[in-house]
Scaffold this motif. Structure first.
Motif, PDB file in Angstrom:
ATOM      1  N   GLN A 113       0.831  -1.215   0.000  1.00  0.00           N
ATOM      2  CA  GLN A 113       0.000   0.000   0.000  1.00  0.00           C
ATOM      3  C   GLN A 113       0.862   1.261   0.000  1.00  0.00           C
ATOM      4  OE1 GLN A 113      -2.221  -1.029   3.498  1.00  0.00           O
ATOM      5  NE2 GLN A 113      -4.027  -1.637   2.358  1.00  0.00           N
ATOM      6  N   ASN A 114       1.953   1.207   0.757  1.00  0.00           N
ATOM      7  CA  ASN A 114       2.867   2.340   0.779  1.00  0.00           C
ATOM      8  C   ASN A 114       3.458   2.588  -0.607  1.00  0.00           C
ATOM      9  OD1 ASN A 114       3.760   3.965   3.224  1.00  0.00           O
ATOM     10  ND2 ASN A 114       3.537   1.927   4.126  1.00  0.00           N
ATOM     11  N   ALA A 115       3.921   1.517  -1.229  1.00  0.00           N
ATOM     12  CA  ALA A 115       4.566   1.665  -2.535  1.00  0.00           C
ATOM     13  C   ALA A 115       3.571   2.148  -3.585  1.00  0.00           C
ATOM     14  CB  ALA A 115       5.197   0.342  -2.954  1.00  0.00           C
ATOM     15  N   GLU A 116       2.294   1.763  -3.419  1.00  0.00           N
ATOM     16  CA  GLU A 116       1.269   2.152  -4.392  1.00  0.00           C
ATOM     17  C   GLU A 116       0.710   3.546  -4.143  1.00  0.00           C
ATOM     18  OE1 GLU A 116      -1.833  -0.728  -4.356  1.00  0.00           O
ATOM     19  OE2 GLU A 116      -0.728  -2.190  -5.559  1.00  0.00           O
ATOM     20  N   TYR A 117       1.121   4.146  -3.033  1.00  0.00           N
ATOM     21  CA  TYR A 117       0.464   5.373  -2.571  1.00  0.00           C
ATOM     22  C   TYR A 117       0.387   6.476  -3.621  1.00  0.00           C
ATOM     23  CZ  TYR A 117      -0.755   9.285   0.453  1.00  0.00           C
ATOM     24  OH  TYR A 117      -1.370  10.373   1.019  1.00  0.00           O
ATOM     25  N   ARG A 122      -2.682   9.440  -7.888  1.00  0.00           N
ATOM     26  CA  ARG A 122      -2.799   9.814  -9.289  1.00  0.00           C
ATOM     27  C   ARG A 122      -4.017   9.191  -9.959  1.00  0.00           C
ATOM     28  NH1 ARG A 122       2.270   8.121 -12.559  1.00  0.00           N
ATOM     29  NH2 ARG A 122       0.689   8.072 -14.180  1.00  0.00           N
ATOM     30  N   GLY A 123      -4.663   8.260  -9.261  1.00  0.00           N
ATOM     31  CA  GLY A 123      -5.866   7.650  -9.814  1.00  0.00           C
ATOM     32  C   GLY A 123      -5.609   6.444 -10.687  1.00  0.00           C
ATOM     33  N   ALA A 124      -4.417   5.845 -10.554  1.00  0.00           N
ATOM     34  CA  ALA A 124      -4.123   4.636 -11.327  1.00  0.00           C
ATOM     35  C   ALA A 124      -4.982   3.479 -10.827  1.00  0.00           C
ATOM     36  CB  ALA A 124      -2.645   4.288 -11.187  1.00  0.00           C
ATOM     37  N   GLY A 125      -5.445   2.656 -11.752  1.00  0.00           N
ATOM     38  CA  GLY A 125      -6.285   1.521 -11.392  1.00  0.00           C
ATOM     39  C   GLY A 125      -5.494   0.426 -10.705  1.00  0.00           C
TER      40      GLY A 125
END
Lengths: 282, 256
Positions: A113-117, A122-125
């Motif tokens: 989750q941190n890495a995807e933050y 940015r709204g990436a799926g």
């Protein structure tokens, strides 16, 4: 970009040379903080071009405003004078991403989750995020820990998460503020090697702020030495050490020692001045 | 000692303290040195409890008290968390509400019962509202403290990635303050129990508090003790339940 170039005979040739424009152009940049004791100039009159794919290090004594400079480049601090021009990023992506000093990894999010933050903001799926982050976690060696929480990780692993988080948004400019300051020396070496490897693979432009001359020489193409309070550029030192670099070879290179000496000579008086100003014993 | 052995020892010690207390009480009472009419042995309360369950609807009283606690708790905690988060995020809201919050925080809320009764009449709503009032401020202030204690570096990270205020709230302020929210809720649960039993003393109309007070009034001492033990068990179980919820909501907290 057109430049006038001197030819061998010393006369100016009007031939046009196309050079790569700098990624970031900084002119007359300054920051004054209003404090109870009156205005304090943190940074003053910075002129600096940051070239594409360059690895730039900024060293300076504690409190010289190097972090303020980095935060202004990041857009987290507003300059009170001068300007920063950052160019050519696609509109949907941030120009820069920062790896902060200290504990910046969210304790309430897993490694993944941190890495995807940044991507999530940015709204990436979900599938897109997973694809990018999977390979990044692989790169920083944390794929097996993707579901762990930061408190279950070591300090060095947490800083790897911060690096992955910054790289995930594919920034044009990666900013690092004392990224390994709180790590022990051995872990620092390992992470420096990793940053060098990742930099080699991604060809990002990187600015690292550090108080370690050693770290600056290990990582950078160019080292900016800053003056003590207020921070201004004192010296710019090119680091022509061969790449790819590794810790052992670097340190046995006489050029490394020479550069170290040069930077320390430049820095020493500033450190003494900074300590005198802050009232610390010399 | 392995972790497993330690866990076992912990459980044993946790169970040991109430048992030891009951044992001492039992021994003193049986020794005959104190008046058994007022200090009955715990073992002698068993029959009383059974009669109360079978003939007098003890569970109904427990349920009534529990309902009052939970209704008042929800009515106070939910707005408390919301206002606390707002106070944590926004300095104007904090500056505006802080004087009121700290002033009212210091009043023993049960002292407001007459006012609440005047405003709302003598029904259940007045009881819920007094509980809600008594916990609202502790939850709000604790939540606010949790938001304010967050390292500003987290805000910087969100801003660096282009996060707006809503992102900041959703991904930083709210999750980051949940441990502080639960600290507030745990305190609030204790307050709620105290206030509900208090109102049941002052205006007995069913519930465990009324049971204790009325038993005392007619010198039915054993029933009073049953009421006390039930109250203690209720408080313990409520906190246990809250801990369980916390473990589900805040899985990222360091194991204690």
């Amino acid at each position: 970009m057109t430049v006038a170039v001197a030819n061998e005979s010393g006369t100016v040739d009007d031939r046009e040379v196309v050079t790569d424009p700098p990624l970031v152009r900084i002119r007359g940049l300054g920051r004054v903080f209003e404090t109870a004791a009156g205005p304090v100039t943190a940074v003053r009159a910075i002129d600096l071009d940051i070239r594409r794919r360059e690895f730039l290090a900024i060293v300076g004594p504690s409190g010289c405003g190097k972090t303020t400079l980095l935060r202004m480049i990041a857009g987290l601090e507003t300059p009170t004078s001068g300007r920063i021009e950052t160019g050519s990023a696609a509109a949907d992506r941030p120009v820069n991403a920062m790896v902060f000093q200290g504990h910046s990894v969210f304790p309430w999010m897993t490694v993944r989750q941190n890495a995807e933050y940044g991507l999530a903001i940015r709204g990436a799926g979900k599938p897109e995020r997973a694809g990018i982050v999977d390979s990044l976690l692989e790169t920083v060696g944390l794929i097996e820990f993707s579901r762990a929480y930061p408190h279950q990780l070591s300090e060095g692993m947490r800083q790897r998460v911060a690096i992955a988080r910054a790289l995930a948004v594919d920034p044009d400019l990666l900013l690092m503020d004392e990224p390994f300051g709180s790590l022990d020396e051995q872990t620092r070496f390992i992470l420096q090697d990793e940053v060098l490897r990742i930099w080699g693979e991604t060809q990002k432009t990187v600015i690292v702020v550090t108080h370690s001359i050693d770290e600056a020489l290990t990582l950078a193409d160019r080292v900016i030495v800053m003056t003590a309070h207020p921070g201004a550029i004192k010296d710019v030192v090119d680091v022509p050490l061969a790449r790819p670099r590794d810790q052992a070879t670097l340190r046995s290179d006489p050029e490394f020692g020479r550069l170290f000496g040069r930077i320390w000579d430049s820095l020493r008086s500033e450190v003494l001045e900074a300590r005198a100003a802050s009232g610390s014993p010399r | 000692m392995t972790a497993k052995q330690r866990r076992f020892a912990e459980i044993v010690l946790t169970i040991a303290s109430p048992i030891l207390l009951l044992l001492i009480w039992e021994l003193i009472s049986r020794s005959g040195r104190i008046d058994q009419r007022f200090w009955p042995a715990p073992s002698s309360l068993w029959d009383t409890t059974r009669t109360m369950v079978q003939d007098e609807d003890l569970f109904g009283e427990i349920w009534l008290t529990l309902e009052r606690i939970l209704a008042g708790f929800a009515m106070g905690a939910v707005p408390g968390i919301i206002i606390g988060l707002l106070m944590g995020i926004s300095w104007p809201i904090r500056a505006f509400l802080m004087p009121i919050a700290t002033a009212i925080y210091a009043i023993p809320k049960i002292a407001l019962l007459p006012l609440v009764l005047i405003a709302l009449g003598t029904g259940e709503m007045a009881r819920w509202v007094i509980v809600a009032l008594s916990i609202f401020f502790v939850v709000a202030l604790s939540t606010m403290g949790g938001v304010l204690a967050l390292d500003p570096i987290f805000t910087d990270v969100a801003r660096n990635f282009g996060g707006n205020r809503w992102t900041l709230f959703r991904t930083v302020a709210l999750p980051g303050s949940t441990p502080a929210i639960f600290t507030g809720l745990r305190l609030a649960l204790g307050f709620a129990l105290i206030v509900v039993v208090g109102t049941e003393f002052v205006r007995p109309n069913g519930g465990v508090g009324s049971l204790i007070w009325e038993s005392y009034s007619i010198l039915s001492i054993k029933k009073m003790y049953v009421g006390l033990i039930v109250t203690a068990l209720m408080g313990w179980l409520l906190v246990l339940g809250l801990d369980l919820i916390e473990r589900l909501v805040v899985p990222w907290r360091r194991a204690l």
